[in-house]
Every structure is written in structure tokens, then in C-alpha cells.
Design a protein around this motif. Structure first.
Motif, PDB file in Angstrom:
ATOM      1  N   THR A 138       0.827  -1.206   0.000  1.00  0.00           N
ATOM      2  CA  THR A 138       0.000   0.000   0.000  1.00  0.00           C
ATOM      3  C   THR A 138       0.862   1.258   0.000  1.00  0.00           C
ATOM      4  O   THR A 138       0.625   2.201  -0.761  1.00  0.00           O
ATOM      5  CB  THR A 138      -0.934   0.002   1.222  1.00  0.00           C
ATOM      6  N   LEU A 139       1.883   1.286   0.840  1.00  0.00           N
ATOM      7  CA  LEU A 139       2.725   2.470   0.949  1.00  0.00           C
ATOM      8  C   LEU A 139       3.574   2.688  -0.299  1.00  0.00           C
ATOM      9  O   LEU A 139       4.007   3.817  -0.567  1.00  0.00           O
ATOM     10  CB  LEU A 139       3.606   2.367   2.190  1.00  0.00           C
ATOM     11  N   ALA A 140       3.799   1.626  -1.073  1.00  0.00           N
ATOM     12  CA  ALA A 140       4.546   1.769  -2.325  1.00  0.00           C
ATOM     13  C   ALA A 140       3.824   2.685  -3.300  1.00  0.00           C
ATOM     14  O   ALA A 140       4.441   3.260  -4.202  1.00  0.00           O
ATOM     15  CB  ALA A 140       4.775   0.400  -2.958  1.00  0.00           C
ATOM     16  N   GLN A 141       2.517   2.827  -3.133  1.00  0.00           N
ATOM     17  CA  GLN A 141       1.737   3.713  -3.992  1.00  0.00           C
ATOM     18  C   GLN A 141       1.841   5.177  -3.555  1.00  0.00           C
ATOM     19  O   GLN A 141       1.441   6.078  -4.303  1.00  0.00           O
ATOM     20  CB  GLN A 141       0.268   3.283  -3.974  1.00  0.00           C
ATOM     21  N   VAL A 181      -6.407  -3.523   6.846  1.00  0.00           N
ATOM     22  CA  VAL A 181      -5.538  -2.904   7.841  1.00  0.00           C
ATOM     23  C   VAL A 181      -4.574  -1.945   7.152  1.00  0.00           C
ATOM     24  O   VAL A 181      -4.344  -0.818   7.605  1.00  0.00           O
ATOM     25  CB  VAL A 181      -4.756  -3.978   8.622  1.00  0.00           C
ATOM     26  N   ALA A 182      -4.025  -2.372   6.026  1.00  0.00           N
ATOM     27  CA  ALA A 182      -3.086  -1.540   5.281  1.00  0.00           C
ATOM     28  C   ALA A 182      -3.738  -0.256   4.782  1.00  0.00           C
ATOM     29  O   ALA A 182      -3.087   0.790   4.707  1.00  0.00           O
ATOM     30  CB  ALA A 182      -2.506  -2.324   4.107  1.00  0.00           C
ATOM     31  N   ALA A 183      -5.020  -0.315   4.448  1.00  0.00           N
ATOM     32  CA  ALA A 183      -5.719   0.888   3.996  1.00  0.00           C
ATOM     33  C   ALA A 183      -5.757   1.934   5.107  1.00  0.00           C
ATOM     34  O   ALA A 183      -5.620   3.137   4.858  1.00  0.00           O
ATOM     35  CB  ALA A 183      -7.133   0.539   3.545  1.00  0.00           C
ATOM     36  N   ALA A 184      -5.943   1.475   6.354  1.00  0.00           N
ATOM     37  CA  ALA A 184      -5.927   2.395   7.492  1.00  0.00           C
ATOM     38  C   ALA A 184      -4.533   2.988   7.687  1.00  0.00           C
ATOM     39  O   ALA A 184      -4.383   4.178   8.000  1.00  0.00           O
ATOM     40  CB  ALA A 184      -6.383   1.677   8.758  1.00  0.00           C
ATOM     41  N   VAL A 185      -3.515   2.169   7.497  1.00  0.00           N
ATOM     42  CA  VAL A 185      -2.133   2.663   7.572  1.00  0.00           C
ATOM     43  C   VAL A 185      -1.893   3.705   6.490  1.00  0.00           C
ATOM     44  O   VAL A 185      -1.301   4.769   6.748  1.00  0.00           O
ATOM     45  CB  VAL A 185      -1.143   1.489   7.433  1.00  0.00           C
TER      46      VAL A 185
END
Length: 241
Positions: free
Chosen positions: A19-22, A205-209
Motif C-alpha cells: 500500500t505504501l509503495a503507492q 488494515v493496510a488501507a488504514a495505515v
């Protein structure tokens, strides 16, 4: 700008890295299992894998130095913990200390060792165990209670540095580790009993991060974002009702 994810070889940590790679120019994927970190990194453009064990002396310095060689850290995620299921009377001192070392101590050393970019977002993956004293999980309960205080204290102390510190608190998430622990059939059956009729997904969970790492969360610090499908709200039930 760089994102660093500790536990990137796991289900939740891997989803956070993807997710953070985006949102970031590069991702440093950290895990004690180098092969697992490399598998996650291989799914991401501009990713680097690093082997580091949160239980080892010098962990924070090792990760911090590796991150500094790539660039300033815009987001850091700590997604590892140690959990042993055993009655409290049978829990060893070593097990309790390991839960604390891998959890709150490791998270603090990780965050402290980084070189943050302006407005950096630091995120710990917490647990409902911080406030719910589940049986046979004393070490894990205690570690997450302490991790919560690490998050709150750093959010307080580092606010004047422009660093935001928060936690994402998952409920029961279907990860490969959970399937290994319970078996696919038992895990699926348990999921049907949850309030939303299923387990959460690592990507949720990653979306919340990703949100807490974004400019949209620029005034959020010292907060705990719960992603549990109403599980914590359903725990208080009268017997026989």
C-alpha cells in the motif's frame, strides 16, 4: 521519500508495504526472515529487503542506518510482535520478556533510530489485547499495553518535531500465520461467528495505515484507529443472552 515497514514479510506488514509503495518513492522491507522480506520487495517497484531481528541488540541502529542510506523516512510501520498462548501460571520469565522486547522495546528503538522527513508518520500495528485481558496471553497483553504507551508518549514528545505517531488496531485478521495456527477450516468457521460474518483482510488494515500516512491525516497524532469489524464492541455480552 522512503517508507519503512518492519514485519514486511508477514501478512499485515506485507500488505502495508504494498500500500505504501503507492504513496512513497521507495519502500524498505524489513523482516527477520530475509527470504520473506525479499518476496514482498519483489512485488514492489523501488523496494529493498533487509534482514533484521527486533529482538537483537542494535536493531534500531541497523534499520536506521539502512534507511538513511536510501533517504529521509516519510512513513515507518512497526508490524511485529511475539505471542505465546499459555496460562499465566505456566508462562516463563523469558517468554514475558521476549514479548516486551519484540513489542514495545523494538518499536521504540525502531522509531528512535530513524531520520524522519518533515511531517513524518510513524505507525505501530497494535492489538485489541491492549485493553482486553484475553486469557492465556499475558505476555502479549502486557506488551501491547506498553506499546500503547509508547505510541502516546512519542506522539506527545515528538509533536514539536512534526512527527505524528499513531496506531492501527486490527481485530481478527485472516493472515497466513493465523491459518497455520488454526487451520483453514477452523479459521473459516470462526470467521462466520464474527460480527460482520468474516475475518478482516490484511489489505483493510493496510488501507488504514495508508490513510494515517497521508496528508488527509495531517492533524491526527496519538490516535488508535480500530479496524476490527465491530469485534471489540461485541465482546461485552451477558451470559445466557
Amino acid at each position: 521519500m522512503l517508507a519503512v515497514v518492519v514485519g514486511a514479510g508477514g501478512g499485515i506488514g506485507g500488505a502495508c508495504a504494498r500500500t505504501l509503495a503507492q504513496q512513497y518513492d521507495a519502500v524498505l522491507c524489513v523482516d527477520r526472515d530475509l527470504a520473506a522480506a525479499r518476496r514482498t520487495a519483489a512485488e514492489i517497484d523501488r523496494a529493498v529487503a533487509l534482514a533484521a531481528d527486533a529482538g537483537e541488540v542494535g536493531f534500531g541502529r541497523l534499520v536506521g542506518d539502512a534507511a538513511a542510506a536510501i533517504g529521509p523516512v516519510g512513513c515507518a510501520v512497526y508490524a511485529v510482535a511475539y505471542e505465546e498462548h499459555a496460562p499465566a501460571v505456566d508462562l516463563s520469565r523469558e517468554s514475558l520478556l521476549r514479548s516486551l522486547l519484540i513489542g514495545p522495546v523494538g518499536a521504540f528503538e525502531f522509531f528512535r533510530g530513524l531520520t524522519p522527513a518533515p511531517g513524518a508518520s510513524y505507525i505501530a500495528i497494535g492489538s485489541l489485547h491492549e485493553t482486553q485481558p484475553f486469557a492465556n496471553c499475558l505476555g502479549y497483553n502486557a506488551a501491547h499495553g506498553a506499546l500503547g504507551q509508547v505510541v502516546r508518549t512519542l506522539a506527545h514528545e515528538w509533536a514539536d518535531r512534526g512527527i505524528r505517531v499513531n496506531a492501527v488496531v486490527p481485530g481478527w485478521i485472516a493472515t497466513p500465520g493465523e491459518e497455520d495456527l488454526y487451520g483453514a477450516e477452523q479459521l473459516a468457521a470462526a470467521g462466520r461467528l464474527l460480527p460482520l460474518g468474516r475475518h478482516g483482510r490484511p489489505e483493510e488494515v493496510a488501507a488504514a495505515v495508508g490513510f494515517l500516512a497521508s496528508e488527509a491525516a495531517g492533524y491526527i497524532s496519538g490516535s488508535f484507529l480500530t479496524v476490527d469489524g465491530a469485534l471489540s464492541s461485541s465482546l461485552a455480552q451477558l451470559r445466557g443472552v
